[in-house]
Design an enzyme around this catalytic site. Structure first.
Site, PDB file in Angstrom:
ATOM      1  N   HIS A   2      -7.669  -6.050   0.352  1.00  0.00           N
ATOM      2  CA  HIS A   2      -6.420  -5.165   0.228  1.00  0.00           C
ATOM      3  C   HIS A   2      -5.261  -5.655   1.426  1.00  0.00           C
ATOM      4  CE1 HIS A   2      -4.114  -1.451  -0.326  1.00  0.00           C
ATOM      5  NE2 HIS A   2      -3.835  -1.402   1.019  1.00  0.00           N
ATOM      6  N   SER A  50       0.902  -1.189   0.004  1.00  0.00           N
ATOM      7  CA  SER A  50       0.110  -0.207  -0.075  1.00  0.00           C
ATOM      8  C   SER A  50       0.799   1.240   0.067  1.00  0.00           C
ATOM      9  CB  SER A  50      -1.019  -0.026   1.341  1.00  0.00           C
ATOM     10  OG  SER A  50      -1.924   0.844   0.846  1.00  0.00           O
ATOM     11  N   ASP A  53      -9.594  -5.776  -4.432  1.00  0.00           N
ATOM     12  CA  ASP A  53      -9.009  -4.824  -3.663  1.00  0.00           C
ATOM     13  C   ASP A  53     -10.027  -3.425  -3.578  1.00  0.00           C
ATOM     14  OD1 ASP A  53      -7.631  -2.656  -2.208  1.00  0.00           O
ATOM     15  OD2 ASP A  53      -5.913  -3.710  -2.671  1.00  0.00           O
TER      16      ASP A  53
END
Length: 394
Positions: free
Chosen positions: A351, A201, A315
């Site tokens: 995610h 991320s 995601d």
């Protein structure tokens, strides 16, 4: 009155007189400081005072310390074969790092200190420098750390400045310097063992920034893995979960077109953007003011290290389209196309849970193999038991 008492009274009186004489000067200095602060405040709009620190807070979320009351100095309570240590990056910035050795060395690690762990880095087992996302620290990254350790990897989980128990204040340049420092520290102690930069991320932006710096120094990273990456933070901010929660459902096509939007442009049809036309610009101005870009889409154009992009199909935090776009940019820019690969994981991992996929370890280990072409890995992944749908992008 005794002589000593008279001397004391005289000294006190002289002090009062001195203070009274300096009072006008002190008032003048204070008046100038107040005027300067007022000028500084009134020279900017309220938006300029609020938006930059707000976006800084929303991107890093380093104030969020969950799980709470965790002693980061004792990682062995979470993962037995782990030690905590600190690296000084620059004056005022000391990073907390967890070093977890491969599970196969768990027995050897019992009762050992930092020097043993440091020496173990050159034992031939591959090494991952793990760069977590926003609102995280080493403790809530412990699941992926354990998975990689079980797969035979050393894992150095880095808490950037301002995160976990690390000192300092987070900035883009600061986080990049932290990653470069830890990578170089690890590389200096790893012998011939490969060291991989793994970003998740927000950490993908840190990883590509650091990789570009290493490339410019003439020492490219041995490998780079980007988990759920974005193209750059400006684009990612538009899709930020908090902003999505503040918005309502997209308008019907006929209303969207009437409002100047289109059904193909869901961002333009969200009420928060439609009713607040300056909202998007405020976000961009705030990011520009705070010098927050994390331009992975530009960084990958300058890299030569083996690059693996992994992304979950479902995601919602950083949509798959961003990972695909970054892969496309990197694949077009790399001279050796075989060095850029992407694997898309089936729905169910979202995610933060790609580490729960049974295919992940095999994917990562193959990134380190020098003798076999990386491309062979992706065909073998398609046949792994328990994987119904795993896409390889070429």
């Amino acid at each position: 009155m005794e002589p000593d008492e008279r001397d004391s009274v005289a000294a006190w009186w002289h002090m009062v007189v001195r203070n009274l004489r300096s009072f006008p000067h002190s008032c003048s200095t204070l008046r100038r400081k107040i005027a300067s602060l007022c000028d500084s405040f009134t020279s900017k709009s309220l938006k300029e005072h609020i938006c930059p620190p707000l976006m800084h807070m929303l991107i890093f979320v380093n104030f969020f310390k969950a799980p709470f009351l965790v002693d980061l100095k004792k990682p062995e309570l979470k993962i037995p074969h782990t030690v905590n240590f600190y690296i000084k990056v620059e004056p005022g910035v000391i990073l907390g790092i967890w070093h977890t050795v491969p599970s196969c060395r768990a027995e050897d690690a019992k009762g050992k200190g930092r020097s043993w762990y440091e020496a173990a880095l050159c034992d031939g087992n591959p090494i991952v420098v793990y760069l977590h996302g926003s609102a995280q620290h080493s403790d809530n990254s412990s699941f992926v750390i354990q998975v990689l350790s079980n797969g035979g990897f050393h894992v150095l989980s880095v808490d950037y400045r301002g995160f976990g128990d690390s000192t300092g204040t987070p900035t883009e340049d600061g986080l990049t310097a932290d990653a470069v420092c830890v990578y170089e520290w690890t590389k200096a102690r790893s012998g011939t063992t490969p060291v991989c930069l793994w970003g998740h991320s927000l950490g993908t932006g840190v990883a590509t920034n650091a990789a570009k710096v290493l490339e410019e120094k003439g020492f490219p990273a041995d490998a780079i893995i980007l988990e759920a990456p974005f193209t750059n933070i400006w684009v990612a901010s538009i899709n930020y979960p908090l902003l999505k929660h503040l918005s309502l459902a997209p308008l019907p096509p006929w209303r969207a077109e009437g409002a100047g939007g289109s059904a193909a442009c869901p961002v333009a049809t969200r009420p928060i953007y439609r009713k607040l036309p300056g909202f998007l610009r405020s976000i961009m101005d705030a990011l520009r003011k705070d010098k927050l870009v994390f331009p992975s889409d530009e960084n990958v154009k300058f890299l030569s290290s083996p690059l693996l992009i992994i992304h979950g199909e479902d995601d919602k935090t950083v949509p798959l389209e961003f990972g695909k776009k970054l892969y496309e940019i990197a694949h077009n820019a790399y001279r050796n196309k075989e060095r850029v690969k992407m694997v898309i994981f089936p729905p169910g991992f979202r995610h933060n849970s790609l580490c729960k996929s049974p295919a992940l370890l095999h994917t990562v280990r193959q990134q380190y193999k020098k003798d076999a072409p990386i491309v062979n890995l992706y065909f073998s992944l398609l046949n792994l038991k328990g994987i119904k749908k795993l896409q390889a992008v070429f």
